[in-house]
Scaffold this motif. Structure first.
Motif, PDB file in Angstrom:
ATOM      1  N   TYR A 172      -5.902   5.230  -8.608  1.00  0.00           N
ATOM      2  CA  TYR A 172      -6.052   3.802  -8.855  1.00  0.00           C
ATOM      3  C   TYR A 172      -7.366   3.512  -9.583  1.00  0.00           C
ATOM      4  CZ  TYR A 172      -2.798   3.961  -4.903  1.00  0.00           C
ATOM      5  OH  TYR A 172      -1.762   4.280  -4.055  1.00  0.00           O
ATOM      6  N   ASP A 173      -7.349   2.396 -10.311  1.00  0.00           N
ATOM      7  CA  ASP A 173      -8.548   1.858 -10.958  1.00  0.00           C
ATOM      8  C   ASP A 173      -9.275   2.892 -11.811  1.00  0.00           C
ATOM      9  OD1 ASP A 173      -8.038  -0.608  -9.874  1.00  0.00           O
ATOM     10  OD2 ASP A 173      -9.394  -0.372  -8.177  1.00  0.00           O
ATOM     11  N   THR A 174      -8.514   3.622 -12.619  1.00  0.00           N
ATOM     12  CA  THR A 174      -9.087   4.564 -13.565  1.00  0.00           C
ATOM     13  C   THR A 174      -8.898   4.027 -14.980  1.00  0.00           C
ATOM     14  OG1 THR A 174      -7.013   5.805 -13.701  1.00  0.00           O
ATOM     15  CG2 THR A 174      -8.636   6.547 -12.066  1.00  0.00           C
ATOM     16  N   LYS A 175      -9.642   4.591 -15.925  1.00  0.00           N
ATOM     17  CA  LYS A 175      -9.503   4.178 -17.309  1.00  0.00           C
ATOM     18  C   LYS A 175      -8.234   4.787 -17.881  1.00  0.00           C
ATOM     19  CE  LYS A 175     -12.031   3.917 -21.675  1.00  0.00           C
ATOM     20  NZ  LYS A 175     -13.286   4.292 -22.395  1.00  0.00           N
ATOM     21  N   LEU A 176      -7.364   3.954 -18.442  1.00  0.00           N
ATOM     22  CA  LEU A 176      -6.064   4.426 -18.914  1.00  0.00           C
ATOM     23  C   LEU A 176      -5.948   4.318 -20.428  1.00  0.00           C
ATOM     24  CD1 LEU A 176      -3.597   2.793 -16.349  1.00  0.00           C
ATOM     25  CD2 LEU A 176      -4.641   5.072 -16.259  1.00  0.00           C
ATOM     26  N   ASN A 177      -5.359   5.342 -21.019  1.00  0.00           N
ATOM     27  CA  ASN A 177      -4.981   5.304 -22.426  1.00  0.00           C
ATOM     28  C   ASN A 177      -3.493   5.001 -22.487  1.00  0.00           C
ATOM     29  OD1 ASN A 177      -4.356   5.694 -25.099  1.00  0.00           O
ATOM     30  ND2 ASN A 177      -5.172   7.770 -25.231  1.00  0.00           N
ATOM     31  N   VAL A 178      -3.129   3.826 -22.971  1.00  0.00           N
ATOM     32  CA  VAL A 178      -1.721   3.433 -23.053  1.00  0.00           C
ATOM     33  C   VAL A 178      -1.319   3.204 -24.512  1.00  0.00           C
ATOM     34  CG1 VAL A 178      -1.559   2.499 -20.721  1.00  0.00           C
ATOM     35  CG2 VAL A 178      -2.351   1.019 -22.576  1.00  0.00           C
ATOM     36  N   ASN A 213      -6.784   4.359   2.134  1.00  0.00           N
ATOM     37  CA  ASN A 213      -7.521   3.232   2.715  1.00  0.00           C
ATOM     38  C   ASN A 213      -6.522   2.143   3.099  1.00  0.00           C
ATOM     39  OD1 ASN A 213      -9.992   4.596   2.332  1.00  0.00           O
ATOM     40  ND2 ASN A 213     -10.119   3.864   0.227  1.00  0.00           N
ATOM     41  N   THR A 214      -6.571   0.986   2.476  1.00  0.00           N
ATOM     42  CA  THR A 214      -5.634  -0.086   2.830  1.00  0.00           C
ATOM     43  C   THR A 214      -4.540  -0.269   1.770  1.00  0.00           C
ATOM     44  OG1 THR A 214      -7.074  -1.735   1.794  1.00  0.00           O
ATOM     45  CG2 THR A 214      -7.386  -1.319   4.158  1.00  0.00           C
ATOM     46  N   THR A 215      -4.466   0.637   0.796  1.00  0.00           N
ATOM     47  CA  THR A 215      -3.519   0.504  -0.303  1.00  0.00           C
ATOM     48  C   THR A 215      -2.273   1.347  -0.051  1.00  0.00           C
ATOM     49  OG1 THR A 215      -5.314   0.112  -1.886  1.00  0.00           O
ATOM     50  CG2 THR A 215      -3.187   0.806  -2.783  1.00  0.00           C
ATOM     51  N   PHE A 216      -1.114   0.710  -0.140  1.00  0.00           N
ATOM     52  CA  PHE A 216       0.172   1.392  -0.003  1.00  0.00           C
ATOM     53  C   PHE A 216       0.844   1.484  -1.372  1.00  0.00           C
ATOM     54  CE2 PHE A 216      -0.599  -0.048   4.275  1.00  0.00           C
ATOM     55  CZ  PHE A 216      -0.005   0.913   5.093  1.00  0.00           C
ATOM     56  N   PHE A 217       1.380   2.681  -1.663  1.00  0.00           N
ATOM     57  CA  PHE A 217       2.132   2.889  -2.908  1.00  0.00           C
ATOM     58  C   PHE A 217       3.364   3.716  -2.570  1.00  0.00           C
ATOM     59  CE2 PHE A 217       3.204   5.121  -6.829  1.00  0.00           C
ATOM     60  CZ  PHE A 217       3.142   4.098  -7.760  1.00  0.00           C
ATOM     61  N   PRO A 218       4.539   3.356  -3.100  1.00  0.00           N
ATOM     62  CA  PRO A 218       5.752   4.094  -2.736  1.00  0.00           C
ATOM     63  C   PRO A 218       5.641   5.585  -3.049  1.00  0.00           C
ATOM     64  CG  PRO A 218       6.322   2.063  -3.878  1.00  0.00           C
ATOM     65  CD  PRO A 218       4.833   2.230  -4.015  1.00  0.00           C
ATOM     66  N   GLU A 219       5.799   6.404  -2.023  1.00  0.00           N
ATOM     67  CA  GLU A 219       5.852   7.850  -2.234  1.00  0.00           C
ATOM     68  C   GLU A 219       7.261   8.278  -2.610  1.00  0.00           C
ATOM     69  OE1 GLU A 219       4.817  11.935   0.254  1.00  0.00           O
ATOM     70  OE2 GLU A 219       3.695  10.099   0.672  1.00  0.00           O
ATOM     71  N   LYS A 220       8.232   7.514  -2.126  1.00  0.00           N
ATOM     72  CA  LYS A 220       9.619   7.767  -2.482  1.00  0.00           C
ATOM     73  C   LYS A 220      10.338   6.441  -2.740  1.00  0.00           C
ATOM     74  CE  LYS A 220      10.276  12.144   0.012  1.00  0.00           C
ATOM     75  NZ  LYS A 220      10.571  12.937  -1.211  1.00  0.00           N
ATOM     76  N   ILE A 221      11.161   6.412  -3.768  1.00  0.00           N
ATOM     77  CA  ILE A 221      12.052   5.287  -4.043  1.00  0.00           C
ATOM     78  C   ILE A 221      13.445   5.862  -4.236  1.00  0.00           C
ATOM     79  CG2 ILE A 221      12.577   3.295  -5.501  1.00  0.00           C
ATOM     80  CD1 ILE A 221       9.700   3.291  -6.443  1.00  0.00           C
ATOM     81  N   ASN A 222      14.392   5.376  -3.460  1.00  0.00           N
ATOM     82  CA  ASN A 222      15.779   5.822  -3.579  1.00  0.00           C
ATOM     83  C   ASN A 222      16.631   4.640  -4.039  1.00  0.00           C
ATOM     84  OD1 ASN A 222      15.135   7.501  -0.528  1.00  0.00           O
ATOM     85  ND2 ASN A 222      15.110   8.448  -2.527  1.00  0.00           N
ATOM     86  N   ILE A 223      17.233   4.776  -5.203  1.00  0.00           N
ATOM     87  CA  ILE A 223      18.069   3.720  -5.768  1.00  0.00           C
ATOM     88  C   ILE A 223      19.518   4.181  -5.725  1.00  0.00           C
ATOM     89  CG2 ILE A 223      18.556   2.312  -7.804  1.00  0.00           C
ATOM     90  CD1 ILE A 223      15.662   2.833  -8.689  1.00  0.00           C
ATOM     91  N   LYS A 224      20.353   3.388  -5.063  1.00  0.00           N
ATOM     92  CA  LYS A 224      21.776   3.712  -4.986  1.00  0.00           C
ATOM     93  C   LYS A 224      22.572   2.492  -5.442  1.00  0.00           C
ATOM     94  CE  LYS A 224      21.489   7.107  -1.254  1.00  0.00           C
ATOM     95  NZ  LYS A 224      22.080   7.584   0.032  1.00  0.00           N
ATOM     96  N   ALA A 225      23.398   2.705  -6.449  1.00  0.00           N
ATOM     97  CA  ALA A 225      24.197   1.607  -6.994  1.00  0.00           C
ATOM     98  C   ALA A 225      25.666   1.977  -6.992  1.00  0.00           C
ATOM     99  CB  ALA A 225      23.755   1.286  -8.417  1.00  0.00           C
ATOM    100  N   LYS A 226      26.497   0.998  -6.677  1.00  0.00           N
ATOM    101  CA  LYS A 226      27.944   1.216  -6.647  1.00  0.00           C
ATOM    102  C   LYS A 226      28.637   0.030  -7.306  1.00  0.00           C
ATOM    103  CE  LYS A 226      31.840   2.142  -3.518  1.00  0.00           C
ATOM    104  NZ  LYS A 226      32.677   1.040  -4.002  1.00  0.00           N
ATOM    105  N   GLU A 227      29.548   0.341  -8.195  1.00  0.00           N
ATOM    106  CA  GLU A 227      30.364  -0.689  -8.843  1.00  0.00           C
ATOM    107  C   GLU A 227      31.790  -0.177  -8.904  1.00  0.00           C
ATOM    108  OE1 GLU A 227      30.681  -3.286 -12.983  1.00  0.00           O
ATOM    109  OE2 GLU A 227      29.153  -1.744 -12.742  1.00  0.00           O
ATOM    110  N   LYS A 228      32.638  -0.734  -8.045  1.00  0.00           N
ATOM    111  CA  LYS A 228      34.025  -0.287  -7.929  1.00  0.00           C
ATOM    112  C   LYS A 228      34.040   1.215  -7.650  1.00  0.00           C
ATOM    113  CE  LYS A 228      35.839  -4.108 -10.672  1.00  0.00           C
ATOM    114  NZ  LYS A 228      36.612  -4.530 -11.840  1.00  0.00           N
TER     115      LYS A 228
END
Length: 256
Positions: A237-243, A207-222
């Protein structure tokens, strides 16, 4: 690598400071907009559901090793992020709230029970629940409406950056001109030769809801690099959750 250490990296790598990833966007004409207008449109796309129940695939790679595993992620927006990692067997469980960070590893028989201040001391930077939640939802790590922004068209995106950058690093947010979610957010610390890309090449739309299907994290230090690729296999979305979350007796506490 110990799975508890890996979990720390996944949760907070994007908040501590990589050849830049090219963004995939539709061929749409990009008209000029003010920074305020772009920021307002991005904020308007902020996730508005009460809960997320997602199944993820995570692949991790650095200079020395690579591995992959599955993650069940449950989010009660602005309240709790619950995670369970498996690789045939359960390798970690975690529960993060605005005031508390807890996780344990059945594989290693170890646990961590602390708060964001302890992690701030470990990583040397401010970390909070809102930033972690925003990273997972494809939203800017800072409120782009609370600070004055500059805008330019870069990499088929609207690039927002604070007119007054933070003292220790520079922030850049690449906003998709079609749906105004993020294509990428970039953090650069030139003094320490650190660079971090968090890219969102694809979104799941319902519908009108966007959620990341892919996330690419790239980190560089020296001369070191870390790559974390997260793929959403399913999301509800909007379901009953057991946490529910309880650290078992007899586990060794991780000292930070």
């Amino acid at each position: 690598m110990k799975y508890t250490t890996l979990l720390l990296l996944i949760l907070f790598l994007g908040l501590t400071s990589c050849k830049s990833t090219k963004n995939v966007t539709s061929d749409v004409a990009i008209k000029e907009l003010s920074a305020r207008k772009v920021a307002k449109k991005h904020i308007a796309t902020n996730f508005d559901k009460k809960t997320v129940d997602a199944r993820l695939k995570v692949n991790y790679k650095n200079n020395k090793e690579s591995l992959g595993f599955s993650v069940r992620m449950k989010i009660k927006k602005d309240e709790v992020i619950w995670l369970k990692g498996t690789k045939i067997i359960s390798i970690f469980k975690a529960k993060i709230t605005p005031t508390k960070v807890q996780f344990y590893s059945p594989y290693e028989k170890s646990y961590f029970d602390g708060d964001f201040m302890m992690l701030k001391k470990l990583l040397g930077t401010d970390i909070n629940f809102k930033q972690l939640q925003s990273m997972l939802l494809g939203e800017a790590l800072m409120d782009v409406k609370s600070e004055r922004q500059e805008v330019k068209i870069q990499e088929k995106s609207y690039q927002l950056s604070p007119k007054k950058q933070p003292t220790l690093f520079d922030l850049f947010f690449y906003v998709n001109p079609k749906h105004f979610k993020l294509n990428k957010q970039l953090i650069v610390n030139s003094l320490k030769d650190q660079r971090l890309d968090i890219s969102y090449p694809k979104y799941h739309k319902k519908n009108t809801t966007f959620f990341p299907e892919k996330i690419n994290i790239k980190a560089k230090e020296k001369n070191k690099f870390t790559i974390i690729d997260i793929t959403t296999r399913s999301v509800e979305y909007d379901t009953k959750l057991n946490v529910s979350f309880n650290i078992p007796n007899g586990y060794k506490e991780i000292q930070i």
